[in-house]
Write an enzyme that holds these catalytic residues in place. Structure first.
Site, PDB file in Angstrom:
ATOM      1  N   ASP A  11      22.506  21.212 -33.361  1.00  0.00           N
ATOM      2  CA  ASP A  11      23.850  20.728 -34.598  1.00  0.00           C
ATOM      3  C   ASP A  11      24.998  20.819 -33.872  1.00  0.00           C
ATOM      4  O   ASP A  11      25.350  22.165 -33.222  1.00  0.00           O
ATOM      5  CB  ASP A  11      23.558  21.089 -35.908  1.00  0.00           C
ATOM      6  CG  ASP A  11      24.516  20.657 -36.984  1.00  0.00           C
ATOM      7  OD1 ASP A  11      24.597  19.748 -37.363  1.00  0.00           O
ATOM      8  OD2 ASP A  11      25.131  22.031 -37.239  1.00  0.00           O
ATOM      9  N   ASP A  13      28.210  21.810 -36.040  1.00  0.00           N
ATOM     10  CA  ASP A  13      28.930  22.618 -37.376  1.00  0.00           C
ATOM     11  C   ASP A  13      27.971  23.631 -37.644  1.00  0.00           C
ATOM     12  O   ASP A  13      27.334  23.210 -38.317  1.00  0.00           O
ATOM     13  CB  ASP A  13      29.475  21.620 -38.321  1.00  0.00           C
ATOM     14  CG  ASP A  13      30.525  19.760 -38.182  1.00  0.00           C
ATOM     15  OD1 ASP A  13      31.519  19.850 -37.312  1.00  0.00           O
ATOM     16  OD2 ASP A  13      30.718  19.299 -38.847  1.00  0.00           O
ATOM     17  N   GLY A  48      25.749  21.003 -43.376  1.00  0.00           N
ATOM     18  CA  GLY A  48      24.455  19.955 -42.390  1.00  0.00           C
ATOM     19  C   GLY A  48      24.896  18.481 -43.643  1.00  0.00           C
ATOM     20  O   GLY A  48      23.918  17.884 -43.619  1.00  0.00           O
ATOM     21  N   ARG A  51      28.975  13.287 -45.462  1.00  0.00           N
ATOM     22  CA  ARG A  51      30.260  13.409 -46.206  1.00  0.00           C
ATOM     23  C   ARG A  51      30.052  12.948 -47.317  1.00  0.00           C
ATOM     24  O   ARG A  51      30.281  13.628 -48.452  1.00  0.00           O
ATOM     25  CB  ARG A  51      31.509  12.658 -45.977  1.00  0.00           C
ATOM     26  CG  ARG A  51      32.929  12.930 -46.285  1.00  0.00           C
ATOM     27  CD  ARG A  51      33.583  11.801 -45.785  1.00  0.00           C
ATOM     28  NE  ARG A  51      33.324  12.009 -44.317  1.00  0.00           N
ATOM     29  CZ  ARG A  51      33.823  10.797 -42.992  1.00  0.00           C
ATOM     30  NH1 ARG A  51      34.502   9.798 -43.671  1.00  0.00           N
ATOM     31  NH2 ARG A  51      33.765  11.068 -41.401  1.00  0.00           N
ATOM     32  N   SER A 116      27.889  14.097 -38.769  1.00  0.00           N
ATOM     33  CA  SER A 116      29.971  14.216 -38.767  1.00  0.00           C
ATOM     34  C   SER A 116      29.801  12.800 -38.036  1.00  0.00           C
ATOM     35  O   SER A 116      29.676  12.327 -37.316  1.00  0.00           O
ATOM     36  CB  SER A 116      30.376  15.095 -38.530  1.00  0.00           C
ATOM     37  OG  SER A 116      31.366  15.296 -38.416  1.00  0.00           O
ATOM     38  N   ASN A 118      32.987  12.657 -37.031  1.00  0.00           N
ATOM     39  CA  ASN A 118      33.872  13.160 -35.884  1.00  0.00           C
ATOM     40  C   ASN A 118      33.475  13.520 -35.401  1.00  0.00           C
ATOM     41  O   ASN A 118      34.070  14.378 -34.480  1.00  0.00           O
ATOM     42  CB  ASN A 118      34.755  14.109 -37.299  1.00  0.00           C
ATOM     43  CG  ASN A 118      35.616  13.503 -38.561  1.00  0.00           C
ATOM     44  OD1 ASN A 118      36.337  12.631 -37.721  1.00  0.00           O
ATOM     45  ND2 ASN A 118      35.187  13.731 -39.135  1.00  0.00           N
TER      46      ASN A 118
HETATM   47  C1  BG6 Z   1      28.007  18.080 -41.009  1.00  0.00           C
HETATM   48  C2  BG6 Z   1      28.768  19.237 -41.899  1.00  0.00           C
HETATM   49  O1  BG6 Z   1      27.275  18.242 -39.205  1.00  0.00           O
HETATM   50  O2  BG6 Z   1      28.860  16.930 -40.944  1.00  0.00           O
HETATM   51  C3  BG6 Z   1      29.192  18.813 -43.486  1.00  0.00           C
HETATM   52  O3  BG6 Z   1      27.971  20.261 -41.660  1.00  0.00           O
HETATM   53  C4  BG6 Z   1      30.214  17.823 -43.151  1.00  0.00           C
HETATM   54  O4  BG6 Z   1      29.779  19.858 -44.166  1.00  0.00           O
HETATM   55  C5  BG6 Z   1      29.078  16.822 -42.130  1.00  0.00           C
HETATM   56  O5  BG6 Z   1      29.990  17.231 -44.922  1.00  0.00           O
HETATM   57  C6  BG6 Z   1      30.173  15.239 -42.478  1.00  0.00           C
HETATM   58  O6  BG6 Z   1      31.118  14.983 -41.465  1.00  0.00           O
HETATM   59  P1  BG6 Z   1      32.259  13.877 -41.914  1.00  0.00           P
HETATM   60  O7  BG6 Z   1      32.571  14.964 -40.403  1.00  0.00           O
HETATM   61  O8  BG6 Z   1      31.320  12.847 -41.143  1.00  0.00           O
HETATM   62  O9  BG6 Z   1      32.482  14.097 -42.911  1.00  0.00           O
HETATM   63 MG    MG Z   2      25.946  22.640 -38.927  1.00  0.00          MG
END
Ligand code: BG6
Ligand code: MG
Length: 224
Positions: A11, A13, A48, A51, A116, A118
């Protein structure tokens, strides 16, 4: 039975880097603008999850039109992407690079499996995107963690079976996703006593990657 591990999926984040604080600041800015109460403690429940699910949890049952929900998510993401500009290779958490080095030397395949959207940006800013054979992110599957789909998709890209793969996760939803997919799990518990409960179901629990040696992890997985 001895586990034959040939792949690791991380993972992002909370395991490789700590973006939870940046997610918090971005959600908080949006929540303040809208007058929604939102604390650091509330932010823990967003770890985890996608969004969309993060927004649902932040809203705590408040019902809003879909158009507004889309606007809030877009706004939060803009704030988050701005904050990502501050990320540098120094933000790779201690021990992560050493573990990647050991795993690579041992011939293991390496991937990231992150909810994520991102994830590519973060890995690029950290300067480590080339260390991975595959990156599964928030665009790859429809069903997000705790569904096993993202880890199964990522393992598929590696050509690895779940029963030969360890997933490293800091979130309850992530541990559940990996276990539902049939993976071995290492839970990254952190040092904050109040939130350590979230990964207790993992095969092996570590506070962080700082002292995580590959040989120890493999031996603990075999004893679990
Ligand atoms: C996860 C984070 O990795 O990604 C979450 O732990 C977050 O907190 C999720 O909401 C989605 O991220 P993003 O960057 O697509 O908004
Ligand atoms: Mg995480």
């Amino acid at each position: 039975m001895t586990a034959r591990i040939n792949a690791l999926i991380f993972d992002l984040d909370g395991v490789i880097t700590d973006t939870a604080e940046l997610h918090y600041q971005a959600w908080k800015q949006m929540a303040d603008e809208e007058g929604y109460p939102f604390t650091r403690e509330d932010n823990e429940a967003l770890r985890g999850v996608s969004r969309r699910e993060s927004l649902n949890r932040l809203l705590k049952g408040r019902v809003i039109p879909e158009e507004k929900a889309l606007d809030l998510m877009e706004r939060k993401n803009r704030y988050y992407v701005d904050l990502l500009e501050t990320i540098t290779p120094a933000d790779v958490l201690p021990g992560a690079l050493a573990l990647l080095d050991e795993a690579e030397a041992a011939g293991l395949k390496l991937a990231v499996g992150s909810a994520s959207r991102n994830a590519h940006t973060v890995l690029t800013k950290l300067g480590i995107i080339d260390r991975f054979d595959a990156v599964g992110d928030g665009y790859c599957v429809v069903n997000t963690k705790p569904a096993p789909d993202l880890f199964l998709w990522t393992a598929g890209r590696l050509g690895a079976y779940p029963h030969n793969t360890i997933v490293f996760e800091d979130a309850e939803a992530g541990i559940e996703a990996a276990q539902r997919g049939g993976f071995y799990t290492v839970g990254i518990a952190g040092h904050d006593q109040s939130v350590q409960g979230r990964v207790t179901k993992a095969n092996v629990v570590l506070p962080d990657l700082a002292h995580a040696r590959l040989a120890d992890i493999l031996s603990k997985i075999n004893k679990a």
